[in-house]
Design a protein around this motif. Structure first.
Motif, mmCIF file in Angstrom:
data_model
loop_
_atom_site.group_PDB
_atom_site.id
_atom_site.type_symbol
_atom_site.label_atom_id
_atom_site.label_comp_id
_atom_site.label_asym_id
_atom_site.label_seq_id
_atom_site.Cartn_x
_atom_site.Cartn_y
_atom_site.Cartn_z
ATOM 1 N N GLN A 1 -12.877 2.862 -2.004
ATOM 2 C CA GLN A 1 -12.323 3.102 -3.338
ATOM 3 C C GLN A 1 -10.809 3.292 -3.250
ATOM 4 O OE1 GLN A 1 -14.055 6.418 -5.373
ATOM 5 N NE2 GLN A 1 -12.704 6.223 -7.136
ATOM 6 N N ARG B 1 -9.209 -0.128 -2.712
ATOM 7 C CA ARG B 1 -9.188 -0.905 -3.957
ATOM 8 C C ARG B 1 -8.098 -0.410 -4.903
ATOM 9 N NH1 ARG B 1 -14.768 0.157 -4.046
ATOM 10 N NH2 ARG B 1 -15.812 -1.390 -2.794
ATOM 11 N N GLU B 2 -7.970 0.914 -5.038
ATOM 12 C CA GLU B 2 -6.943 1.459 -5.919
ATOM 13 C C GLU B 2 -5.554 1.119 -5.411
ATOM 14 O OE1 GLU B 2 -7.748 5.604 -6.360
ATOM 15 O OE2 GLU B 2 -9.617 5.251 -7.445
ATOM 16 N N TRP B 3 -5.359 1.154 -4.108
ATOM 17 C CA TRP B 3 -4.066 0.796 -3.533
ATOM 18 C C TRP B 3 -3.750 -0.666 -3.817
ATOM 19 C CZ3 TRP B 3 -3.085 -2.512 0.753
ATOM 20 C CH2 TRP B 3 -1.759 -2.507 1.170
ATOM 21 N N ARG B 4 -4.746 -1.553 -3.656
ATOM 22 C CA ARG B 4 -4.562 -2.976 -3.928
ATOM 23 C C ARG B 4 -4.244 -3.216 -5.404
ATOM 24 N NH1 ARG B 4 -9.849 -5.869 -3.788
ATOM 25 N NH2 ARG B 4 -9.843 -4.934 -5.840
ATOM 26 N N ASP B 5 -4.971 -2.547 -6.291
ATOM 27 C CA ASP B 5 -4.722 -2.703 -7.718
ATOM 28 C C ASP B 5 -3.322 -2.229 -8.091
ATOM 29 O OD1 ASP B 5 -7.253 -3.711 -7.992
ATOM 30 O OD2 ASP B 5 -8.113 -1.854 -8.824
ATOM 31 N N ASP B 6 -2.884 -1.140 -7.479
ATOM 32 C CA ASP B 6 -1.542 -0.626 -7.755
ATOM 33 C C ASP B 6 -0.481 -1.613 -7.277
ATOM 34 O OD1 ASP B 6 0.265 1.574 -8.589
ATOM 35 O OD2 ASP B 6 0.820 1.517 -6.463
ATOM 36 N N ARG B 7 -0.679 -2.216 -6.105
ATOM 37 C CA ARG B 7 0.274 -3.223 -5.611
ATOM 38 C C ARG B 7 0.344 -4.420 -6.537
ATOM 39 N NH1 ARG B 7 -0.231 -5.217 0.155
ATOM 40 N NH2 ARG B 7 1.563 -6.342 -0.606
ATOM 41 N N ARG B 8 -0.825 -4.868 -7.018
ATOM 42 C CA ARG B 8 -0.849 -6.003 -7.938
ATOM 43 C C ARG B 8 -0.140 -5.659 -9.247
ATOM 44 N NH1 ARG B 8 -7.010 -8.314 -7.213
ATOM 45 N NH2 ARG B 8 -6.648 -9.285 -5.189
ATOM 46 N N PHE B 9 -0.380 -4.465 -9.760
ATOM 47 C CA PHE B 9 0.249 -4.028 -11.001
ATOM 48 C C PHE B 9 1.766 -3.979 -10.851
ATOM 49 C CE2 PHE B 9 1.746 -0.461 -13.681
ATOM 50 C CZ PHE B 9 1.463 -1.020 -14.925
ATOM 51 N N VAL C 1 1.162 -12.364 -8.075
ATOM 52 C CA VAL C 1 0.252 -11.265 -7.754
ATOM 53 C C VAL C 1 -0.437 -11.451 -6.415
ATOM 54 C CG1 VAL C 1 -1.849 -10.092 -8.482
ATOM 55 C CG2 VAL C 1 -0.111 -10.680 -10.142
#
Length: 67
Positions: free
Chosen positions: A31, A34-42, A51
């Motif tokens: 988890q 995933r949150e780290w990856r989503d933050d990088r994409r954002f 992205v």
């Protein structure tokens, strides 16, 4: 003290105080990833950068013969 020993100590203390046991080590690792990856994409979107696909493009350039 190892992480396992600390977990067992925390579990024992929680049991003595009638509190719920803490999550086992490593329970939420995916988890967090995933949150780290989503933050990088954002942040990439906010900065106007592409992205994803950087690794695949780099490997393609490296593996494809030039010429």
């Amino acid at each position: 003290m190892s992480i396992t020993q600390q977990y067992l100590l925390d579990t024992y203390r929680a049991q003595q105080h009638g509190e719920p046991a803490p999550p086992a080590p490593g329970t939420h690792d995916w988890q967090v990833v995933r949150e780290w990856r989503d933050d990088r994409r954002f942040r990439a979107v906010l900065a106007g950068r592409p992205v994803g696909g950087r690794l695949r493009r780099a490997l393609t350039r490296w593996l494809r013969p030039s010429g």
